[in-house]
Design an enzyme around this catalytic site. Sequence first.
Site, short mmCIF file in Angstrom:
data_model
loop_
_atom_site.label_atom_id
_atom_site.label_comp_id
_atom_site.label_asym_id
_atom_site.label_seq_id
_atom_site.Cartn_x
_atom_site.Cartn_y
_atom_site.Cartn_z
N ASN A 205 0.85 -1.18 0.00
CA ASN A 205 0.00 0.00 0.00
C ASN A 205 0.89 1.24 0.00
OD1 ASN A 205 0.78 0.54 2.71
ND2 ASN A 205 -0.92 -0.66 3.52
N LYS A 207 1.62 3.56 2.15
CA LYS A 207 2.49 3.73 3.32
C LYS A 207 3.65 2.74 3.27
CE LYS A 207 2.51 3.51 8.37
NZ LYS A 207 1.70 3.19 9.59
N GLU A 208 3.36 1.49 2.98
CA GLU A 208 4.41 0.47 2.90
C GLU A 208 5.38 0.78 1.77
OE1 GLU A 208 1.36 -3.04 4.45
OE2 GLU A 208 1.72 -2.72 2.31
N ASP A 270 -6.62 -7.18 1.95
CA ASP A 270 -6.72 -8.62 1.68
C ASP A 270 -7.64 -8.87 0.49
OD1 ASP A 270 -5.18 -9.03 3.94
OD2 ASP A 270 -6.89 -9.43 5.23
#
Length: 456
Positions: A205, A207-208, A270
């Site tokens: 995502n 942020k990751e 997910d």
Amino acid sequence: MKKKLQSFLQKNRHRRLNIHVLGDAMVDEYYEVKVNRISPEFPMPIMLSSEDKPIKRPGGAANVAYQFKHFNASVSLFCFPDEKAEKVFKDHEVNRWVSLVDVRTTLPVKRRFLDDGIQITRHDIESPLCGVSEDIIDFYTESMCQAISKRKSNPDVVILSDYNKGFFHGDEGFVLGQYHNSITIVDPKKGPLRKWRGCNIFKPNAKEAEELSGKTKWKEQAKYFQNELECDSVVITDGGKRVSGVCGDKFFCFIPEKQVEVESVIGAGDTFCVFLAMAVGHGFSVPEASEIAWNAGAVYVQNKMNRPIVPAEMSANNIVSPEDLASRDFKLVFTNGCFDLLHEGHLQTLRFAREKGDKLVVALNSDASIKRLKGDDRPIKPLDQRMAVVAALDMVDFVVMFEEDTPLEVIKKIKPDVLVKGSDHKKNEIVGADIVPEVLTAPMIPDLSTTALIGS
């Protein structure tokens, strides 16, 4: 987009995918509470509950496997064993497979406390590395990979769901090495990146992506991951705002035309992975699959407590195939008719029906069926127009059609929970009354019908 979704659903009906899900499984618990005051001891809400029996759902990698439930996929879940969690997974029809190793772990539990659907607080219960040593994890991983390598068929797609709870601890690509002939999708949480080298699709995502790359612009992030991991594609999700990335040597960016109403984002990532996997498994390109996955996620976030979506909910216009409603986790009401000239009597029946369950499906007679029943001068409006009008009504969730003189065959396919017809029908004479658990008759407006209106 409408054509892509229709094509995806059609492919789902006709081909069963073989999917492996590996990663950090958990249990999600939901507690219904009431908050009506702040504690005088400390400024925090006081939660009142009449009972302490939570609603339990598969979480983490187990939630990934759970989200395939209503789609045409054979799913194997590879996760650490936990007897209490295993019961939750089985209760929700998650197929669990573990290598034959006597390892006892304690999977994380996320307890969420909600007041009228609003999350008040969360309490996480977990042990480092699920309560086992690094040596045990290495032994477990090696044994699991040996078991995977002995399986006779390769899965179409593999999802590696990393929640940084220990399942991939110390793994240097050992698991990925078992899937040379499958499409591999990595949903990362933490580094080091080298453990994911050689995957096909890397899906962080926003942020990751920033944390793992050290870069702030999505194009720079995508190329960085592609070069570092030697992967085919990178897909970066940014909530409901956009999906962007790179596929081969081309960047792509999907920005939805409008935002959706969000009930809960728990497990949204997910769900995106699940539909990305199914779409690429059915032959869609990564950019196309990303759009399909975003649309599935937009449906999912309107549900509560991890409820898996059903194929019919992905329809762009509420007009669906009966097969797409056969598997579901909600109470479905069924009614049927010609709906040739929509009038207040129809609306009253539909409102009545909608109140008797979670969702309403309306079955319409085909044009040929109406001609056989009412004569050559009917219908007044063709089927496509009648379906479009009924599908646009707020109280109607799904519309199907049937060719026969009665809706019996479509009722058998859908297996509704409630059957509703007008009060001019006797319950024991209503078609399908012998196979639907609950049969109700709706009050009618006297002397109001399409036939009467035409005659007047």
